[in-house]
Design a protein around this motif. Structure first.
Motif, mmCIF file in Angstrom:
data_model
loop_
_atom_site.group_PDB
_atom_site.id
_atom_site.type_symbol
_atom_site.label_atom_id
_atom_site.label_comp_id
_atom_site.label_asym_id
_atom_site.label_seq_id
_atom_site.Cartn_x
_atom_site.Cartn_y
_atom_site.Cartn_z
ATOM 1 N N ASP A 33 0.824 -1.209 0.000
ATOM 2 C CA ASP A 33 0.000 0.000 0.000
ATOM 3 C C ASP A 33 0.859 1.259 0.000
ATOM 4 O O ASP A 33 0.421 2.328 0.381
ATOM 5 N N ARG A 34 2.108 1.127 -0.454
ATOM 6 C CA ARG A 34 3.023 2.263 -0.584
ATOM 7 C C ARG A 34 3.579 2.303 -1.998
ATOM 8 O O ARG A 34 3.779 1.266 -2.626
ATOM 9 N N CYS A 35 3.855 3.518 -2.462
ATOM 10 C CA CYS A 35 4.460 3.661 -3.781
ATOM 11 C C CYS A 35 5.888 3.132 -3.726
ATOM 12 O O CYS A 35 6.667 3.526 -2.849
ATOM 13 N N PRO A 36 6.272 2.241 -4.643
ATOM 14 C CA PRO A 36 7.640 1.716 -4.635
ATOM 15 C C PRO A 36 8.700 2.770 -4.963
ATOM 16 O O PRO A 36 9.853 2.639 -4.582
ATOM 17 N N GLU A 37 8.295 3.841 -5.630
ATOM 18 C CA GLU A 37 9.243 4.880 -6.037
ATOM 19 C C GLU A 37 9.495 5.895 -4.924
ATOM 20 O O GLU A 37 10.626 6.131 -4.519
ATOM 21 N N CYS A 38 8.419 6.527 -4.430
ATOM 22 C CA CYS A 38 8.590 7.592 -3.427
ATOM 23 C C CYS A 38 8.316 7.122 -1.997
ATOM 24 O O CYS A 38 8.622 7.825 -1.039
ATOM 25 N N GLY A 39 7.694 5.955 -1.835
ATOM 26 C CA GLY A 39 7.462 5.392 -0.512
ATOM 27 C C GLY A 39 6.261 5.960 0.237
ATOM 28 O O GLY A 39 6.030 5.586 1.389
ATOM 29 N N LEU A 40 5.505 6.855 -0.387
ATOM 30 C CA LEU A 40 4.350 7.437 0.299
ATOM 31 C C LEU A 40 3.192 6.446 0.343
ATOM 32 O O LEU A 40 3.008 5.658 -0.589
ATOM 33 N N PRO A 41 2.399 6.477 1.424
ATOM 34 C CA PRO A 41 1.263 5.555 1.520
ATOM 35 C C PRO A 41 0.172 5.915 0.515
ATOM 36 O O PRO A 41 -0.060 7.084 0.225
ATOM 37 N N LEU A 42 -0.486 4.894 0.005
ATOM 38 C CA LEU A 42 -1.550 5.059 -0.990
ATOM 39 C C LEU A 42 -2.846 4.493 -0.426
ATOM 40 O O LEU A 42 -2.825 3.606 0.422
ATOM 41 N N ARG A 43 -3.968 5.018 -0.910
ATOM 42 C CA ARG A 43 -5.248 4.432 -0.535
ATOM 43 C C ARG A 43 -6.199 4.555 -1.721
ATOM 44 O O ARG A 43 -6.099 5.480 -2.538
ATOM 45 N N LEU A 44 -7.103 3.626 -1.771
ATOM 46 C CA LEU A 44 -8.125 3.598 -2.802
ATOM 47 C C LEU A 44 -9.337 4.332 -2.249
ATOM 48 O O LEU A 44 -9.782 4.053 -1.141
#
Length: 150
Positions: A33-44
């Protein structure tokens, strides 16, 4: 993020070219649930496909027009008074000073509270648009009426 939400996010981007909102990295086949590039958490989440920015921009433009008119006329009056010794008098500058402060404060408020503004009901947003244009055009009109009265 709980496991169910993380799984739903991963399923959603499994076969889609969705971009990270922060770094624009392609999230296809995401494994967490994190961006592999910038590491920020993501949510739908569900959001508006086209946010109601029209009334926000109309309000911002109305107040900006007022701020621009007031500031330019104030600058012109100050320069004319300084170089020629002729000026319309301090009392006629009061609407321009007030207009600069009110319209400038309104622009600052809108810029800081844009999401809150867009969340308002449509009738309330339309009222703010009307008020912004009345203020934006009103202060210069009062100035010209005072100049004409002299």
């Amino acid at each position: 993020m709980d496991d169910d939400a993380s799984i739903q996010l991963q399923r959603f981007v499994a076969d889609r070219d969705e971009l990270c909102p922060a770094c624009r990295y392609n999230l296809r086949a995401l494994r967490s649930d994190r961006c592999p590039e910038c590491g920020l958490p993501l949510r739908l989440r569900v959001s508006l496909s086209e946010p109601a920015w029209g009334t926000y921009l109309a309000s911002l433009v109305g107040l900006s027009v007022g701020l621009g008119f007031c500031a330019i006329l104030l600058l012109y009056g100050a320069v004319a008074t300084f170089f020629s010794g002729f000026g319309p008098g301090l009392i006629t500058f009061v609407p321009l000073i007030a207009g600069s402060l009110v319209c400038g404060g309104g622009v600052a408020w809108l810029l800081r509270r844009r999401r809150r503004f867009v969340a308002l009901r449509l009738e309330n947003r339309r009222t703010v648009v009307a008020a912004a244009w009345v203020l934006g055009v009103g202060f210069p009109i009062v100035f010209f009426v005072l100049i004409d009265a002299r």
